[in-house]
Design a protein around this motif. Structure first.
Motif, short mmCIF file in Angstrom:
data_model
loop_
_atom_site.label_atom_id
_atom_site.label_comp_id
_atom_site.label_asym_id
_atom_site.label_seq_id
_atom_site.Cartn_x
_atom_site.Cartn_y
_atom_site.Cartn_z
N ILE A 79 20.44 20.31 39.91
CA ILE A 79 20.72 20.65 38.52
C ILE A 79 22.04 20.04 38.08
N VAL A 80 23.07 20.17 38.92
CA VAL A 80 24.39 19.64 38.58
C VAL A 80 24.32 18.12 38.40
N GLU A 81 23.51 17.46 39.22
CA GLU A 81 23.37 16.01 39.11
C GLU A 81 22.38 15.61 38.02
N GLN A 82 21.81 16.61 37.33
CA GLN A 82 20.86 16.42 36.23
C GLN A 82 19.61 15.67 36.66
N ARG A 83 19.23 15.87 37.93
CA ARG A 83 17.91 15.42 38.33
C ARG A 83 16.85 16.32 37.70
N TYR A 84 17.27 17.55 37.40
CA TYR A 84 16.48 18.45 36.57
C TYR A 84 17.25 18.58 35.25
N PRO A 85 16.85 17.90 34.20
CA PRO A 85 17.64 17.88 32.97
C PRO A 85 17.62 19.22 32.24
N PRO A 86 18.62 19.49 31.41
CA PRO A 86 18.65 20.73 30.62
C PRO A 86 17.39 20.88 29.78
N GLY A 87 16.86 22.10 29.77
CA GLY A 87 15.66 22.37 28.99
C GLY A 87 14.37 22.20 29.76
N HIS A 88 14.46 21.57 30.95
CA HIS A 88 13.26 21.38 31.75
C HIS A 88 12.77 22.74 32.27
N VAL A 89 11.47 22.96 32.23
CA VAL A 89 10.89 24.24 32.63
C VAL A 89 10.07 24.06 33.90
N PHE A 90 10.34 24.93 34.87
CA PHE A 90 9.61 24.94 36.13
C PHE A 90 8.87 26.26 36.28
N ARG A 91 7.93 26.25 37.19
CA ARG A 91 7.34 27.49 37.68
C ARG A 91 7.84 27.70 39.10
N SER A 92 7.96 28.95 39.52
CA SER A 92 8.44 29.21 40.89
C SER A 92 7.52 28.57 41.92
N GLU A 93 6.22 28.46 41.59
CA GLU A 93 5.27 27.88 42.53
C GLU A 93 5.62 26.43 42.86
N ASP A 94 6.23 25.71 41.90
CA ASP A 94 6.60 24.32 42.13
C ASP A 94 7.59 24.23 43.29
N MET A 96 15.47 32.67 33.68
CA MET A 96 14.11 33.02 34.09
C MET A 96 13.53 34.02 33.09
N ARG A 97 12.39 33.65 32.51
CA ARG A 97 11.74 34.53 31.53
C ARG A 97 10.26 34.60 31.84
N ARG A 98 9.77 35.82 31.80
CA ARG A 98 8.35 36.03 32.04
C ARG A 98 7.53 35.28 30.99
N LYS A 99 6.47 34.65 31.43
CA LYS A 99 5.54 33.89 30.60
C LYS A 99 6.13 32.57 30.09
N VAL A 100 7.40 32.31 30.39
CA VAL A 100 8.02 31.04 30.01
C VAL A 100 8.26 30.18 31.24
N GLY A 101 8.84 30.81 32.26
CA GLY A 101 9.15 30.08 33.48
C GLY A 101 10.64 30.00 33.72
N ILE A 102 11.02 29.02 34.49
CA ILE A 102 12.42 28.83 34.88
C ILE A 102 12.96 27.64 34.09
N THR A 103 13.92 27.92 33.22
CA THR A 103 14.47 26.88 32.34
C THR A 103 15.86 26.46 32.83
N VAL A 104 16.07 25.17 32.97
CA VAL A 104 17.37 24.64 33.35
C VAL A 104 18.30 24.69 32.14
N LEU A 105 19.47 25.29 32.31
CA LEU A 105 20.41 25.46 31.21
C LEU A 105 21.41 24.31 31.14
N PRO A 106 21.96 24.05 29.96
CA PRO A 106 22.94 22.97 29.81
C PRO A 106 24.28 23.33 30.45
N GLU A 107 25.07 22.34 30.73
CA GLU A 107 26.36 22.52 31.38
C GLU A 107 27.27 23.48 30.62
N THR A 108 27.15 23.50 29.31
CA THR A 108 28.02 24.36 28.49
C THR A 108 27.83 25.84 28.80
N GLN A 109 26.71 26.20 29.45
CA GLN A 109 26.45 27.60 29.77
C GLN A 109 26.73 27.94 31.24
#
Length: 238
Positions: free
Chosen positions: A18-33, A60-73
């Motif tokens: 995440i820090v290296e932005q291999r997973y960019p901000p706003g990208h949504v994952f599922r835990s299964e991934d 992490m939000r139910r029915k949405v998934g796991i969202t990568v947050l921007p550096e500002t947060q």
């Protein structure tokens, strides 16, 4: 392998990505991934993700998934976030930011320590400073780092300010990195720079001279900042 070790490995892998932005901000994952990628149980992954959520790297939000947050947060004061940023391609910016923070805090900490520190802490500060100054050019690098970290952590504690003390883990993360950078890039300069200013600051604290302690610590950190700039300039020129 112990469960805590597995969890720590997953945590470091996702956090650094995440820090290296291999997973960019706003990208949504599922835990299964990630369960499939790391071949770990749902329980181990959930615990690692909860830690990342506490650092504000993900949401992490139910029915949405796991969202990568921007550096500002992000919780940029978390020692693990700092460690990952120091391991990433963003290391130069992280070192610069941390040095600026230290420049704002440590001179005041030295000033406070001159009037607030216990006698035993004053003696210990002078001991670690003397160990740094008296070490030869061929001194063991890890031993230098040990005394450097011990000096600065004790300085923050001796300031009597609990917020300064809370920054001690942050300082402990960055000092060995900057020390290695200077040692590897500017070999003609002593490692753990600038050693003599540690002693001047420590002696001023022992003497209760708040103005001299603050000035020496400010000069020390300005010199550190200049050496960081020189080290990165040399790397870019090579």
């Amino acid at each position: 392998m112990a469960r805590n070790t597995i969890q720590s490995g997953v945590l470091d892998s996702i956090g650094l990505s995440i820090v290296e932005q291999r997973y960019p901000p706003g990208h949504v994952f599922r835990s299964e991934d990630w369960e499939t990628e790391f071949d770990v149980s749902r329980t181990v992954l959930r615990e690692a993700l909860k830690v990342l959520e506490s650092m504000r790297l993900i949401s992490m939000r139910r029915k949405v998934g796991i969202t990568v947050l921007p550096e500002t947060q992000w919780n940029v004061f978390d020692p693990r976030v700092i460690r990952w940023r120091l391991l990433s391609a963003d290391r130069q910016r992280q070192i610069h930011s941390l040095t600026e923070l230290r420049l704002a805090v440590e001179p005041v900490a030295a000033r406070n320590a001159a009037s607030r520190a216990a006698s035993v802490d004053r003696v210990a500060l002078l001991y670690h400073a003397t160990q740094l100054e008296n070490a030869g050019v061929e001194a063991d690098l890890e031993r230098l780092h040990h005394n450097d970290v011990a000096f600065h952590r004790l300085l923050l504690a001796a300031s009597g300010n609990e917020l300064f003390l809370a920054l001690s883990e942050l300082v402990a993360e960055v000092l060995p990195v900057t020390g290695h950078l200077v040692h590897d890039t500017i070999p003609e300069q002593q490692t753990a720079p600038p050693r003599h200013l540690h002693t001047i600051a420590a002696q001023a604290i022992v003497d209760g001279d708040a103005t001299a302690a603050e000035q020496a610590m400010r000069e020390l950190l300005v010199e550190v900042q200049e050496q960081m700039d020189l080290a990165y300039q040399r790397r870019s020129d090579s």
